[in-house]
Design a protein around this motif. Structure first.
Motif, PDB file in Angstrom:
ATOM      1  N   ARG A 167      27.398  38.230  78.281  1.00 15.98           N
ATOM      2  CA  ARG A 167      26.168  38.655  77.618  1.00 15.98           C
ATOM      3  C   ARG A 167      25.892  37.878  76.327  1.00 15.98           C
ATOM      4  NH1 ARG A 167      24.102  43.822  79.365  1.00 15.98           N
ATOM      5  NH2 ARG A 167      25.296  44.521  81.168  1.00 15.98           N
ATOM      6  N   LEU A 168      26.791  37.003  75.942  1.00 14.32           N
ATOM      7  CA  LEU A 168      26.580  36.211  74.735  1.00 14.32           C
ATOM      8  C   LEU A 168      25.394  35.268  74.917  1.00 14.32           C
ATOM      9  CD1 LEU A 168      30.235  35.141  73.847  1.00 14.32           C
ATOM     10  CD2 LEU A 168      28.821  36.770  72.571  1.00 14.32           C
ATOM     11  N   SER A 169      24.638  35.081  73.859  1.00 17.16           N
ATOM     12  CA  SER A 169      23.654  34.007  73.868  1.00 17.16           C
ATOM     13  C   SER A 169      24.386  32.678  73.822  1.00 17.16           C
ATOM     14  CB  SER A 169      22.727  34.131  72.659  1.00 17.16           C
ATOM     15  OG  SER A 169      23.441  33.862  71.463  1.00 17.16           O
ATOM     16  N   ALA A 170      23.687  31.606  74.189  1.00 18.43           N
ATOM     17  CA  ALA A 170      24.305  30.279  74.086  1.00 18.43           C
ATOM     18  C   ALA A 170      24.683  29.978  72.646  1.00 18.43           C
ATOM     19  CB  ALA A 170      23.335  29.222  74.618  1.00 18.43           C
ATOM     20  N   GLU A 171      23.802  30.327  71.709  1.00 18.14           N
ATOM     21  CA  GLU A 171      24.075  30.068  70.293  1.00 18.14           C
ATOM     22  C   GLU A 171      25.332  30.800  69.831  1.00 18.14           C
ATOM     23  OE1 GLU A 171      21.116  29.812  66.552  1.00 18.14           O
ATOM     24  OE2 GLU A 171      21.378  31.840  67.341  1.00 18.14           O
ATOM     25  N   ALA A 172      25.479  32.064  70.210  1.00 14.15           N
ATOM     26  CA  ALA A 172      26.656  32.830  69.816  1.00 14.15           C
ATOM     27  C   ALA A 172      27.917  32.288  70.476  1.00 14.15           C
ATOM     28  CB  ALA A 172      26.457  34.305  70.173  1.00 14.15           C
ATOM     29  N   ALA A 173      27.819  31.908  71.741  1.00 11.61           N
ATOM     30  CA  ALA A 173      28.983  31.351  72.433  1.00 11.61           C
ATOM     31  C   ALA A 173      29.428  30.041  71.785  1.00 11.61           C
ATOM     32  CB  ALA A 173      28.657  31.134  73.906  1.00 11.61           C
ATOM     33  N   LEU A 174      28.483  29.187  71.435  1.00 14.83           N
ATOM     34  CA  LEU A 174      28.834  27.916  70.776  1.00 14.83           C
ATOM     35  C   LEU A 174      29.521  28.172  69.450  1.00 14.83           C
ATOM     36  CD1 LEU A 174      25.587  25.911  71.554  1.00 14.83           C
ATOM     37  CD2 LEU A 174      27.895  25.290  72.318  1.00 14.83           C
ATOM     38  N   ALA A 175      29.052  29.160  68.686  1.00 16.40           N
ATOM     39  CA  ALA A 175      29.679  29.472  67.403  1.00 16.40           C
ATOM     40  C   ALA A 175      31.114  29.929  67.601  1.00 16.40           C
ATOM     41  CB  ALA A 175      28.866  30.540  66.673  1.00 16.40           C
ATOM     42  N   ARG A 176      31.362  30.741  68.614  1.00 14.39           N
ATOM     43  CA  ARG A 176      32.726  31.204  68.867  1.00 14.39           C
ATOM     44  C   ARG A 176      33.615  30.080  69.386  1.00 14.39           C
ATOM     45  NH1 ARG A 176      32.793  37.025  71.799  1.00 14.39           N
ATOM     46  NH2 ARG A 176      35.010  36.398  71.889  1.00 14.39           N
ATOM     47  N   MET A 177      33.065  29.187  70.193  1.00 15.47           N
ATOM     48  CA  MET A 177      33.867  28.051  70.656  1.00 15.47           C
ATOM     49  C   MET A 177      34.207  27.108  69.504  1.00 15.47           C
ATOM     50  SD  MET A 177      32.545  27.111  74.523  1.00 15.47           S
ATOM     51  CE  MET A 177      30.782  27.350  74.347  1.00 15.47           C
ATOM     52  N   GLU A 178      33.285  26.983  68.566  1.00 15.21           N
ATOM     53  CA  GLU A 178      33.529  26.114  67.422  1.00 15.21           C
ATOM     54  C   GLU A 178      34.701  26.623  66.578  1.00 15.21           C
ATOM     55  OE1 GLU A 178      33.138  22.882  64.955  1.00 15.21           O
ATOM     56  OE2 GLU A 178      32.118  23.236  66.870  1.00 15.21           O
TER      57      GLU A 178
END
Length: 438
Positions: A5-16
């Motif tokens: 359910r994560l947005s792409a923006e939120a997922a990228l922040a967590r991967m970073e």
């Protein structure tokens, strides 16, 4: 929150930060698909091992300091857009087993940005009106819309955060409305169509589905790149940066020439929204030249369909869905004079629309007649979108309204040509001001 359910923006922040890997994200999306695909039917091709191998490559790029702007983000691709490692069958049995030897330009750009090409999403046959297997994720008795049925449903059901579709009539913004997601039909000629099955050179627009305006912008920055393989690409192909909204946008509520085709709950809801926004909204009608807008779009589209799909019709009419064959036959009756007259009318409408935009930032208008119909044999009425497609101006559907049965209804926002970045800022402003349908 479930990872899928994560947005792409939120997922990228967590991967970073190292809190999430691309493999984790892709596996969560695969798990969601495994759980829901039988009910929704969004995918026509999905290879979990291929998706996970792309995710592992994305994780390695991040470790090597080479992560792109969409690194590790799963993206669904409409099955009229070529992928070299996956079939592209155009939703038709006449193209069963078709394996392109190269990616479409937009797929190449997504890969270069690090995206995981998750799989191929169901389309209506040749992106016309004959529906595929997809059902609306919010009510499986209802259509998801079309032609980008699977792409919109996959995003709406949290199977992927991003998906690519296309619009020639209403094939982006109507499914976005029916599935409760954001959909962007960008300015004509800003995303390459090279490697995409054509319907109309004059009307075809690739587009983006997402669950937030910010995710739409992430994908648009990757995809809006000039490509000499598409002869109609504009000079301002980049998304660019819009000035921050330091004040409320100046909006115009337009019912438009399809208004009488709308359902009562949609009409009440969007009129209430316009009134509720107060002084930032003025109300107006389009100039009289738009009285012919619906017929004009239909003439251009039907005439174009014959050129694009005539060879399939001539080769094997019986192999086409009857809905597709009927649409081609309607196109066969369009004369060259009628087609050219429609193009000239469209140019007159574009000139008139430029005047409408004087003194305002955007138009508010319906994105669909109402809630998704309870009819899986059709994909719904595209009347509220087709003439805006004909104009080529950037338009988005926002999931702001709720119908009488609790289903989503989109609001269409239209901006001047080339102002796609401003359009997405206005989408965020409206979403924050009004709240989404859920």
């Amino acid at each position: 929150m479930d990872i899928c359910r994560l947005s792409a923006e939120a997922a990228l922040a967590r991967m970073e930060t190292g809190d999430l890997t691309a493999r984790d994200l892709v596996q969560a999306c695969l798990d969601r698909i495994a759980d829901r695909e039988d009910a929704v039917g969004a995918w026509t091709f999905l290879d979990p091992d291929l998706a996970l191998s792309q995710a592992d490559a994305a994780d390695q790029r991040r470790r090597d300091g080479q992560a792109g702007p969409l690194n590790g983000i799963p993206v669904g691709i409409k099955d009229i857009i070529d992928t070299a490692d996956q079939p592209t069958e155009n939703g038709s049995r006449l193209c069963a087993g078709r394996r392109p030897d190269r990616d479409a330009t937009l797929v190449t750009l997504l890969r270069e940005a690090g995206a995981v090409i998750m799989g191929k999403c169901v389309t209506t046959e040749f992106a016309l009106s004959a529906p595929g297997k997809t059902r609306n994720p919010h009510d499986p008795a209802r259509t998801p819309g079309g032609s980008s049925s699977g792409s919109a449903a996959a995003v709406g059901d949290f199977m992927v955060p991003l998906a690519i579709g296309s619009q020639t009539g209403g094939s982006m913004l109507r499914p976005a409305s029916f599935n409760g997601v954001y959909g962007l039909k960008p300015t004509f000629g800003t995303i390459s169509r090279a490697g995409m099955s054509p319907l109309s050179r004059r009307l075809d627009h690739p587009g983006i589905f997402a669950r937030t305006p910010e995710d739409v912008a992430l994908a648009a920055r990757v995809l809006m790149r000039r490509d000499p393989a598409d002869k109609d690409m504009r000079g301002h192909a980049g998304l660019g940066e819009a000035d921050p909204l330091t004040a409320a946008p100046r909006l115009m509520f337009v019912r438009g020439p399809a208004w009488e085709r709308g359902e009562a709950d949609m009409q009440r809801a969007i009129e209430d929204l316009a009134r509720g926004l107060g002084d930032v909204v003025q109300e107006a009608e389009l100039p009289p030249v738009f009285d012919a807008a619906l017929a004009c779009h239909g003439m251009v589209m039907n005439g174009s369909v014959v050129q694009a799909l005539g060879p399939y019709y001539d080769r094997d009419r019986a192999g086409l869905d009857p809905i597709t064959a009927d649409r081609i036959e309607r196109g066969l009756t369009v004369t060259s004079r009628e087609y050219l007259d429609a193009l000239y009318q469209a140019e007159a409408m574009q000139d008139a629309l430029a005047g409408v935009f004087d003194g305002i930032d955007a138009i508010l208008t319906p994105a669909a007649p109402g809630q998704a119909p309870r009819d899986l044999s059709r994909t719904g009425d595209a009347s509220f979108n087709g003439y805006w497609t004909l104009m080529g101006a950037p338009a988005a559907s926002l999931p702001l309204l709720k119908g009488a049965d609790g289903m989503p209804i989109g609001v269409q926002v239209v901006c001047p040509w080339g102002e796609d970045a401003k359009l997405l800022r206005i989408c965020r402003w409206l979403s924050d001001k009004v709240g989404e349908w859920r």
